[in-house]
Write an enzyme that holds these catalytic residues in place. Sequence first.
Site, PDB file in Angstrom:
ATOM      1  N   HIS A 240       0.851  -1.189   0.000  1.00 14.99           N
ATOM      2  CA  HIS A 240       0.000   0.000   0.000  1.00 14.99           C
ATOM      3  C   HIS A 240       0.889   1.242   0.000  1.00 14.99           C
ATOM      4  O   HIS A 240       2.099   1.155   0.239  1.00 14.99           O
ATOM      5  CB  HIS A 240      -0.905   0.046   1.236  1.00 14.99           C
ATOM      6  CG  HIS A 240      -1.997  -0.973   1.226  1.00 14.99           C
ATOM      7  ND1 HIS A 240      -1.778  -2.309   1.470  1.00 14.99           N
ATOM      8  CD2 HIS A 240      -3.338  -0.856   1.005  1.00 14.99           C
ATOM      9  CE1 HIS A 240      -2.917  -2.971   1.404  1.00 14.99           C
ATOM     10  NE2 HIS A 240      -3.878  -2.115   1.115  1.00 14.99           N
ATOM     11  N   LYS A 244       0.147   4.422   4.652  1.00  9.84           N
ATOM     12  CA  LYS A 244      -0.640   3.409   5.361  1.00  9.84           C
ATOM     13  C   LYS A 244       0.301   2.595   6.240  1.00  9.84           C
ATOM     14  O   LYS A 244       1.098   1.783   5.753  1.00  9.84           O
ATOM     15  CB  LYS A 244      -1.386   2.496   4.392  1.00  9.84           C
ATOM     16  CG  LYS A 244      -2.251   1.443   5.096  1.00  9.84           C
ATOM     17  CD  LYS A 244      -3.070   0.638   4.115  1.00  9.84           C
ATOM     18  CE  LYS A 244      -3.870  -0.456   4.800  1.00  9.84           C
ATOM     19  NZ  LYS A 244      -4.806   0.065   5.826  1.00  9.84           N
TER      20      LYS A 244
END
Length: 357
Positions: A240, A244
């Site tokens: 990601h 994140k």
Amino acid sequence: MASVLRVPAKIFQQDNPTLFSGGRRQNSAALFSGGAGRSCSVFGRRKLATRISSMSTPPIQHLEKPSASSQHLGLPIMVNGCNGKMGRDVIQAAVSAGLHPVPVSFSRAEESGQTVEVCGKEIKLHGPSGRESILASIVDEYPNLIVVDYTVPDAVNENEDLRIQDNAELYCKVGVPFVMGTTGGDREQLYKTVKDSNVYAVISPQMGKQVVAFLAAMEIMAEQFPGAFSGYSLQVMESHQASKLDISGTAKAVISCFQKLGVSFELDQIQQIRDPKQQVEMVGVPEEYLNGHAFHMYHLTSPDQTVSFEFQHNVCGRSIYAEGTVDATIFLAKKIQSGAERRIYNMIDVLREGNMR
């Protein structure tokens, strides 16, 4: 004789959202071992491989527009957090679908009083102060209003669990139906608050319709064939955007299914990729999506290493979530119009409706 597969209701009453796409195909062994040139021996002899791959493409502007007879044309929606990336994409998808974003949005305290332009529409931002009276006046002006919640914390140290709960309590107190695609918060308390208030709501930690369908299929397989993969080893990689920091909720949900299928695996065994250089060179994430992607790969190997299965789902951008959010909003509007039961719906309910764009 026909048999009916039932999706367990609990699958979407737990945290399980997001997911990798579009880059060049990489050697599976390289993805898990960290080197693009390694051989496949890390997974053993590969006599049988099964891959399930899904991909989201970003051009929201090409969404199919509804016909003139569509009942949801002009449906007023209030997108809270519209100045964020997800909020902007939702407004773009909503406009393409013929919905009407109202010119007001709740946002962070430091943005209060500002006016932003999203998809050619000017929207005034309001902070936490006076939200109840503001929302009540908007409902008076737009009686069919549905709220979409993608607000973000005021600061990195703000308690996100409390923010989610506060927003739900606000919508319930005013009595406005809402769609909330959130992964955090106290789920049990959130559901209790909404249930006790008797308002219409769609709450789901995963708004991507195709990803929801994949998760539902995994849950069905886990419940109907427990232990089917007993003895198999599992390797999981998820990539990601660097911002994140936590583990993907969707990865957690899929791993939970594999555990029911007999696989021994702990969350700390997940290989998380957050370094942009590795994401491009090792995973194959397109550079333009380094700041917004969700790539997942699950690799199962039999005890004697003669059989392997690979499940992969890749998402670039946020369009899949924005489109799902708009479909959830339209779904909720139809439920209200038909006088359906006031309750918490989820994305499985939206999928079952069968008339998504």
